[in-house]
Design an enzyme around this catalytic site. Sequence first.
Site, mmCIF file in Angstrom:
data_model
loop_
_atom_site.group_PDB
_atom_site.id
_atom_site.type_symbol
_atom_site.label_atom_id
_atom_site.label_comp_id
_atom_site.label_asym_id
_atom_site.label_seq_id
_atom_site.Cartn_x
_atom_site.Cartn_y
_atom_site.Cartn_z
ATOM 1 N N ILE A 693 -1.866 4.240 -9.549
ATOM 2 C CA ILE A 693 -2.161 5.356 -10.469
ATOM 3 C C ILE A 693 -0.898 5.877 -11.137
ATOM 4 C CG2 ILE A 693 -4.240 6.112 -9.276
ATOM 5 C CD1 ILE A 693 -2.570 8.244 -7.867
ATOM 6 N N SER A 698 11.488 5.330 -8.400
ATOM 7 C CA SER A 698 11.749 4.856 -7.039
ATOM 8 C C SER A 698 10.621 4.041 -6.445
ATOM 9 C CB SER A 698 12.028 6.068 -6.131
ATOM 10 O OG SER A 698 10.969 6.989 -6.194
ATOM 11 N N GLY A 699 9.516 3.892 -7.154
ATOM 12 C CA GLY A 699 8.428 3.099 -6.613
ATOM 13 C C GLY A 699 7.110 3.356 -7.301
ATOM 14 N N LYS A 700 6.052 2.734 -6.765
ATOM 15 C CA LYS A 700 4.715 2.901 -7.312
ATOM 16 C C LYS A 700 3.912 3.878 -6.469
ATOM 17 C CE LYS A 700 4.220 -1.606 -9.546
ATOM 18 N NZ LYS A 700 3.394 -2.850 -9.658
ATOM 19 N N LYS A 715 3.104 6.694 -2.057
ATOM 20 C CA LYS A 715 4.252 6.206 -2.829
ATOM 21 C C LYS A 715 4.908 5.085 -2.024
ATOM 22 C CE LYS A 715 7.245 9.006 -4.824
ATOM 23 N NZ LYS A 715 8.422 9.915 -5.000
ATOM 24 N N ASP A 823 15.082 18.575 -9.892
ATOM 25 C CA ASP A 823 14.356 17.742 -10.855
ATOM 26 C C ASP A 823 13.028 18.403 -11.225
ATOM 27 O OD1 ASP A 823 14.000 15.625 -12.585
ATOM 28 O OD2 ASP A 823 13.231 14.256 -11.060
#
Length: 1000
Positions: A693, A698-700, A715, A823
């Site tokens: 999604i 840093s990743g999916k 994640k 962030d």
Amino acid sequence: MSLLFLFLFLFFIFLQPVFSLNQEGLYLYQFKLSVDDPDSSLSSWNNRDQTPCNWSGITCHDGTNTTTTTTVTQINLSNFNIAGPLPTSILCRLTNLATLILTNNSINETLPSGISLCTSLTHLDLSQNLLTGTLPETLPLLSNLRHLDLTANNFSGSIPISFGTFQKLEVVSLVYNLLESYIPASLGNITTLRTLNLSYNPFQPSRIPPEIGNLTNLEILWLSSCNLVGVIPESFGNLKKLSVLDLSMNNLEGSIPSSLALMTSLKQIELYNNSLSGELPSGMSNLTSLRLIDVAMNRIGGVIPDELCRLPLESLNLYENRFTGELPASIADSPNLYEFKIFTNLLSGELPENLGKNGPLIWFDVSNNSFSGKIPASLCERGALEELLMIHNSFSGDIPVSLGACRTLTRFRLGFNNLSGEVPVGLWGLPHVYLLELVDNSFSGSIANTIGGAGNLSLLTISNNKFSGAIPEEIGRLVNLQEFSAGNNQFNYSLPESIVNLSQLGILDLHNNKISGELPKGIPSLKKLNELNLASNEIGGKIPEKIGSMSVLNFLDLSSNRFSGNVPMSLQNLKLNQLNLSYNLLSGEIPPLMAKDMYRDSFIGNPGLCGDLKGLCDVGGEGKSANFVWLLRAIFIIAALVFVFGVIWFYFKYKNIKKARSIDKTKWTLMSFHKLGFGEDEVLNCLDEDNVIGSGSSGKVYKVVLRNGEAVAVKKIWGGVQMEMESGDTKKKQFQDNAFDAEVETLGKIRHKNIVKLWCCCTTRDCKLLVYEYMPNGSLGDLLHSNKGGLLDWPTRYKIALDSAEGLSYLHHDCVPPIVHRDVKSNNILLDEDFSAKVADFGLAKAVESNGRGTKSMSVIAGSCGYIAPEYAYTLRVNEKSDTYSFGVVILELVTGRKPVDPEFGEKDLVMWACNTLDQKGIDHVLDSRLDSFFKEEICKVLNIGLMCTSPLPINRPAMRRVVKMLQEVGPESQSKSSQKAGKLSPYYYDDGSDHGSVA
């Protein structure tokens, strides 16, 4: 030959004084060569003069004979635009230099400690330069110094304790620097001080040193916005000579000390925007010199003392407190009162009858109280009144005729009262009024023809009254009119043709009247019209075909009228947030692009309209036959495509399942942070591409539906270097252990409703998984900046802003040690099924050091473009104020609907674009056109908060706890208006951001 030598000798002897510059001149000429002078401001400084005494900025004196100018005593190079370091080694050779003024230049680097060698200095002014570093501890060696002004530089560190050893110092100003630590108690030793000004510095939260009370010669004390806490010291009662006391914009608490009444020389008291409570101290009748008192935005209660109102005040600001009871009648006797603001209190009763008769009132605001009775007829008796604001009270009766002759008025707001009768004829045509608001009263009569004389009128809001008659043609003369809201009245006849002359008109709201006739043909020429609401009238004729050329129109309501003919095809060109053409006499087919369910209710009640929508008539027979054949073909093609893609999908699905099952699940380590109802097997079995999604740096992220029907977000962060195909390009993603560790360390110990919940983490040697609660509505950034952004109405956006602020406030103020997110952005604010917001992605989070100086300096800039605070770019040091800046950008996104960076902005970001657009074009060009203008006042207040949060100077940004408080102060009013709208269907008047309701 000897005669020739004799001639040359005499020639040089006589010419030498003409071309030789004295020693002080040589020093100053050397100073000129050491600095940059782009404007040639020092062009008069040349080595052909004997002395520098005629050079610009130089003053000479011999100390005994005023006609003889032999030595340099003063250098004043204000506004010369010179740049470079300060050459003290040169200047201090001028042994008689007493005054050095270099204000408003670009003197940079540090202030050399060698300045202490200029022992004759009595006046040193280096304000408005670019000096950095710490204040020299040797400055007090200037034993003759009386005036020290270092305002508006970039000095950091602390005020040296040695400053308490100045012997003759009378004035010290360190305003607008970056000074930290606290105000040293040693300043109380400089008994010669007359002015102490330390305002707008980011000191640590600290108390006011009681030793300040030792400065018995002090006349001006200015400590505004110094992060002060605690109470005001009782020792201030010793400051008998103090005339100006400014402690505003701090976090002071407790009551105002009774010793204040002993400061008999006070002329000005400013304590606004603190958390002071209790009542005003007794004995204020002793302050016979007092001219201004401002204790606004505190928690002060009780009655307003009669003795205070008997003082010769010029300005009295008590707004946004908890004062009760009636206003003392003695306030009307004040002969000099020009500013009187007591809005948002709990005051009641009637206003004094003679208010304004004895004093030249200019600004008068008693809004948001419970006052009743009549409006005093004498408010403008002295002919100076400019702003009259009395909204949200219970005033009754009519408007005094005398106010219709008050030609100085610029803002006139009487909305939400019980006033009645006819508006004085003269009031309609006052030449300087730009805001005229009479909403929610019982006024009757008509708009007078004199309105043509109101050439400055921008906002005319008279909704929810009993006005009747025709709207006069003279209204077309109001070339500056931006809003005309007169809904829920009894206006009749047709709209005046002259209304098409209102080229600046953005809102025309005349719903629920008795207006007849047809629309003026030139209506489409109003290119700035954003909202057109003529619902529930008796207007007929055709809807103009050129209405589609009104490019900024996003609200169009012509329902419940008598419009006939076709729906213009050009309506398809508009980006309408709301369209309502229901219950008219329209016929024909609706535009093809509007044959959608979202527009179904927009066309009901028009028996002659046809279109592919339920409730509208069907298209004829031939069309049906053709459509049936086309439908069969489409079904066959779609079925074939589905079959092909189904085979391909099954193939890759089978490969992914096989790959997932090949993972050795026995090597996974599970660390949970909450009680779990699932195991790692359930998570691992669903990590295939069909469930992706989102994808980040840093990743999916995967959506995993558990056996119990609940969903979680996972994640996945891979170790090493991973190769992945994305948009046709090959990307390398390096695994970041620090991001994973920061996320686990931060979220694993946090429990807050507005921080995303981390259920657990699973790790192996090559892969790490973070399992979060699933947020069905995704991120704020994705939703706001997509074509679904229109679904986020203002109440929802406000709720998201408040939720996010509470989450960040928890991190900053309730965690030990405090946590800086680093962030904050709209993509890291996630929304659940109820659009409640939760702050997420703590991969960059850092704990604040215990010494209060923020986190350590970073080796590189971390964060997202458009959200990074300006000071972070050159200091690489972050603290809570960095998060505040980023959150301010999020607020601007919510208000404007725009991304933080956009090609439209050029080299600017959203903050710069918003500020420039506000200055050059006004508020309407900043706000998101998809938002309902009904909430405009609240949106303006939230915009103010966003601009405060994105201030270039960190000291001017409020703490997140304060941001939450300010947002909450907007909330109840927002709910109140929502209920009004639902009950009365009347738009609430908004202001331009400069009203008393403004946060900033």
